[in-house]
Scaffold this motif. Structure first.
Motif, PDB file in Angstrom:
ATOM      1  N   ALA A  22       0.550  -1.464   0.299  1.00  0.00           N
ATOM      2  CA  ALA A  22       0.028  -0.119  -0.022  1.00  0.00           C
ATOM      3  C   ALA A  22       1.185   1.268   0.151  1.00  0.00           C
ATOM      4  N   ALA A  23       1.817   0.971   0.570  1.00  0.00           N
ATOM      5  CA  ALA A  23       2.560   2.313   0.129  1.00  0.00           C
ATOM      6  C   ALA A  23       3.758   2.826  -0.427  1.00  0.00           C
ATOM      7  N   VAL A  24       3.835   1.553  -1.308  1.00  0.00           N
ATOM      8  CA  VAL A  24       4.359   1.976  -1.961  1.00  0.00           C
ATOM      9  C   VAL A  24       3.559   2.244  -3.308  1.00  0.00           C
ATOM     10  N   ILE A  25       2.220   1.466  -3.141  1.00  0.00           N
ATOM     11  CA  ILE A  25       1.022   2.663  -4.211  1.00  0.00           C
ATOM     12  C   ILE A  25       0.897   3.915  -4.085  1.00  0.00           C
ATOM     13  N   ALA A  26       0.656   4.287  -2.438  1.00  0.00           N
ATOM     14  CA  ALA A  26       0.544   5.352  -2.289  1.00  0.00           C
ATOM     15  C   ALA A  26       1.422   6.184  -2.691  1.00  0.00           C
ATOM     16  N   VAL A  27       2.564   6.240  -2.146  1.00  0.00           N
ATOM     17  CA  VAL A  27       4.078   6.949  -3.300  1.00  0.00           C
ATOM     18  C   VAL A  27       3.891   7.017  -4.499  1.00  0.00           C
ATOM     19  N   GLY A  28       4.074   5.829  -4.845  1.00  0.00           N
ATOM     20  CA  GLY A  28       3.688   6.149  -6.407  1.00  0.00           C
ATOM     21  C   GLY A  28       2.920   7.242  -6.821  1.00  0.00           C
ATOM     22  N   ARG A  44       0.682  14.757  -8.387  1.00  0.00           N
ATOM     23  CA  ARG A  44       1.198  15.131  -7.821  1.00  0.00           C
ATOM     24  C   ARG A  44       2.331  15.836  -7.755  1.00  0.00           C
ATOM     25  N   THR A  45       3.146  15.431  -8.323  1.00  0.00           N
ATOM     26  CA  THR A  45       4.575  16.287  -8.735  1.00  0.00           C
ATOM     27  C   THR A  45       5.059  16.514 -10.150  1.00  0.00           C
TER      28      THR A  45
END
Lengths: 346, 355
Positions: free
Chosen positions: A201-207, A213-214
């Motif tokens: 989930a963390a990798v998906i969120a960061v991805g 958004r960047t």
């Protein structure tokens, strides 16, 4: 762009993801038939497939499918290939392809589990896996971006040589992980949910944040959509292309740590055919192989579809051959379904 | 506004380069797999305490095998080389291992051209290598066919192989007896096979199913795990979801078994007994510890490669097996699949191969 049927929509609220904004911008300037709500229906096809699979699961497995532990099992099974797919999505949206992901997972897992590395403890093992993945990704990226070689060929060469290096480092043996901290990653649960799922989930969120958004994400779409225009707009296309392969390599390194925990080994046979699974998931997720368009959520749904199929087949005790045939059919079906839902959306 | 740094100095670049160099140094230190132990104490070679062990005529033995993709094949190549080293009268001539039949054919042809005294061949595919083995036999070079059988007996002087069907029989017998003594009437038995398209996997499964039938049992669920740790883990994780309560598991291969056991531990399951296959050193250590579900393994020992070298030497020197009456080495030898349990594991530990 001519197959879009939507009328220009009201633009007060910009779509959440970059893909939606790309389409919206395109609709404002180029084609009057393209709209921003497209991204909302984009993944309906895949969600539909998942729902069908779930119904099949409930109907055929006598209650074994719809249990907490089985659903978590599907998520954990999806986590490793899912992390690889996140990196692959970046590369493909950026107009490239990375065939070396499976081999990089293998190489990172082997390099991080040699007796010498295990002596240094878990932190160095994790660092080692990440560095090997990123290093190999950097080699890919530099050759493709600065050496002006075709991505298909460079990453194919990396596929062969990384697996070869993994075989020679490990002497083709399976290397057991004796460091408990690594093996614990697979057995630890937080609030009843395995740590691997949180990692996923963390990798998906960061991805998702990086992609949507960047500046990095926006540049990825620009470079994949039209590199020449991106260059004229002041983007360092070559550096950005190289970085995309480093991202993919980093994801392979993370996946390698997860696979080390999950199998308690490092081996040159790990990550077999991951490149195909990841590319298939990205494609049925609606990302164009030619670059410039795509969503991360679609790719993740693609991974979940494949993992659920595998789960269903084992629950029903069907052999592997049938499973492979079904996978192929479902890829075609999902893409067809997706095209229909795209064409018929209001 | 005075900048004392040398012209062109860029701190970011300096740090980046430093970081890369540091990372490279760290990685370079991490490639070693050296245990620091002497590696030459392999005891999977013939002890050679009889007359046949005495040096005879000089023999060159050519060896060709598939590329090792897991521990078992790696052990085969290593055993062949180590075993040849023990004989002062044997010159060992291995060719590059390959998984392409055409390359294996041409490398065997090279050995024929070199006129070696005997050939030991573990073909990647027995059918595809039959013609070249016959060519060697026709050229007067005796061929020892190791494990995967050629199409016709004319292609080999002696065949030495493991017993895949027997592995299934041994595993089913162990499980059957255990279930009987526990009084389980209708056990849930799970089979985790290797690669379904291989004859050896089919033979193992056939032996397993037919022997279970004698006990009135059958296989509840069966999946193939492709002989890899990763696939073993994945398949087992799903199988454990499908079967809430299992009585016995047979896993065909101890290499993939590492993944199978990882999945079992991660699912916190321990209500069943598990039997392995092949006989890796790791599996034997676990059986000896007797802490987990793994209670037994049925052998398919790579020590057969050592025996094949011994046989090739004896054939080339025109000697028989000294314990047999016949003057010549027999035409075929099928190794028995033995069942290793906690009771007898100590005598087998030296035969275990590192996966």
């Amino acid at each position: 762009m001519t197959d879009r049927t939507e009328a220009p929509a009201a633009v007060e609220v910009p779509p959440a993801d970059e893909q939606g904004r790309v389409e919206q911008a395109a609709s404002a300037t180029a084609s009057p038939r393209l709209g921003g709500r497209l991204s909302e229906v984009r993944n309906l096809g895949l969600v539909g497939v998942l729902v069908i699979l779930a119904i099949v699961g409930v109907a055929t497995t006598d209650g074994a499918f719809l249990t907490r532990s089985n659903l978590l099992n599907i998520l954990v099974s999806a986590s490793i290939i899912g992390v690889v797919t996140v990196g692959m999505t970046f590369v493909i949206i950026g107009g490239g392809i990375d065939l070396s992901v499976g081999a990089l997972v293998a190489l990172s897992s082997v390099w991080a589990t040699t007796l010498a590395t295990q002596d240094y403890g878990p932190v160095v093992m994790v660092l080692c896996a990440l560095l090997v993945g990123m290093g190999a990704g950097l080699v890919n990226g530099v050759l493709i971006a600065y050496g002006r070689l075709v991505a298909f060929i460079v990453t194919l060469a990396m596929l062969v040589s990384a697996r070869g290096l993994a075989q020679s480092l490990s002497d083709r043996r399976t290397q057991l992980v004796t460091v408990d901290a690594i093996n614990d990653i697979a057995t630890t649960e937080v609030l009843g949910i395995p740590l691997l799922v949180y990692l996923f989930a963390a990798v998906i969120a960061v991805g998702w944040v990086v992609l949507n958004r960047t500046t990095f994400g926006r540049r990825t779409f620009a470079v994949g959509g039209n590199p020449e225009a991106a260059r004229l707009a002041g983007i360092d296309v070559r550096r950005h292309t190289a970085l995309l392969y480093v991202v993919s390599g980093l994801c392979c390194g993370i996946a390698a740590v997860m696979i080390m925990a999950r199998t308690t080994t490092g081996s040159s046979t790990h990550g077999d055919l991951y490149e195909l699974d990841a590319i298939a998931a990205v494609i049925i997720g609606g990302t164009l192989l030619t670059g410039g368009r795509g969503t991360l959520i679609g790719s993740i749904l693609g991974v979940l579809v494949f993992t659920t199929i595998t789960n269903l087949f084992v629950l029903n005790n069907l052999p592997t051959e049938v499973q492979n045939i079904a996978k192929g059919l479902i890829i075609v079906a999902a893409v067809l379904l997706q095209r229909r839902s795209r064409a018929s959306s209001p | 506004m005075t900048d004392l740094r040398p012209a062109g100095f860029d701190r970011r670049r300096f740090l980046a380069v430093g970081g890369v160099v540091g990372a490279g140094a760290l990685l370079a230190a991490c490639t070693s797999n050296d245990t620091g132990e002497a590696t030459n104490d392999n005891s999977q070679v013939a002890t050679g305490s009889n007359d046949n062990a005495a040096p005879g005529t000089k023999v060159t033995i050519g060896f060709s095998g598939p590329q090792s993709d897991h521990g078992w094949i790696a052990a085969i190549s290593k055993n062949a080389a180590d075993s040849a080293k023990r004989f002062s009268d044997v010159t060992f001539e291995p060719v590059e291992a390959t998984n392409e039949v055409t390359r294996q054919i041409s490398s065997v042809e090279t050995l024929i051209d070199k006129k070696v005294g005997a050939l030991v061949i573990l073909p990647f595919d027995g059918k595809a290598l039959t013609a070249v083995a016959r060519k060697a036999m026709d050229a007067g070079i005796p061929v020892v066919n190791l494990d995967r059988e050629f199409d016709t007996p004319q292609a080999y002087r002696t065949l030495i192989k493991g017993d895949n069907y027997g592995m299934g029989v041994a595993a089913a017998t162990y499980i059957g007896e255990q279930m009987k003594s526990k009084g389980v009437a209708n056990p849930v038995i799970v089979e985790i096979a290797g690669i379904d398209s291989l004859q050896l996997t089919q033979d193992r499964s056939r032996g397993f199913a037919e022997t279970l039938a004698k006990y009135g049992f059958n296989v509840t669920a069966r999946q193939a795990a492709q002989f890899t740790v990763e696939s073993g883990q994945q398949v087992t994780a799903n199988l454990l979801q499908a079967q809430r309560k299992i009585d016995a598991v047979w896993n065909h291969d101890d290499d993939q078994g590492v993944g199978v056991l990882a999945a079992i531990n991660q699912a916190n399951r321990s209500e069943f007994i598990m039997v392995g296959g092949a006989g890796s050193a790791n599996a034997m250590r676990l059986i000896k510890e007797d802490k987990g579900v793994l209670k037994a393994t049925v052998t398919y020992s790579p020590s057969m490669a050592s025996s094949a070298i011994s046989l090739a030497r004896l054939i080339a020197q025109n000697k028989g097996l000294s314990d047999l009456v016949e003057k010549q080495v027999p035409k075929s030898i099928t190794l028995a699949s033995e069942t290793i349990t906690k009771e007898n594991v100590d005598q087998y530990l030296s035969l275990g191969f590192e996966s």
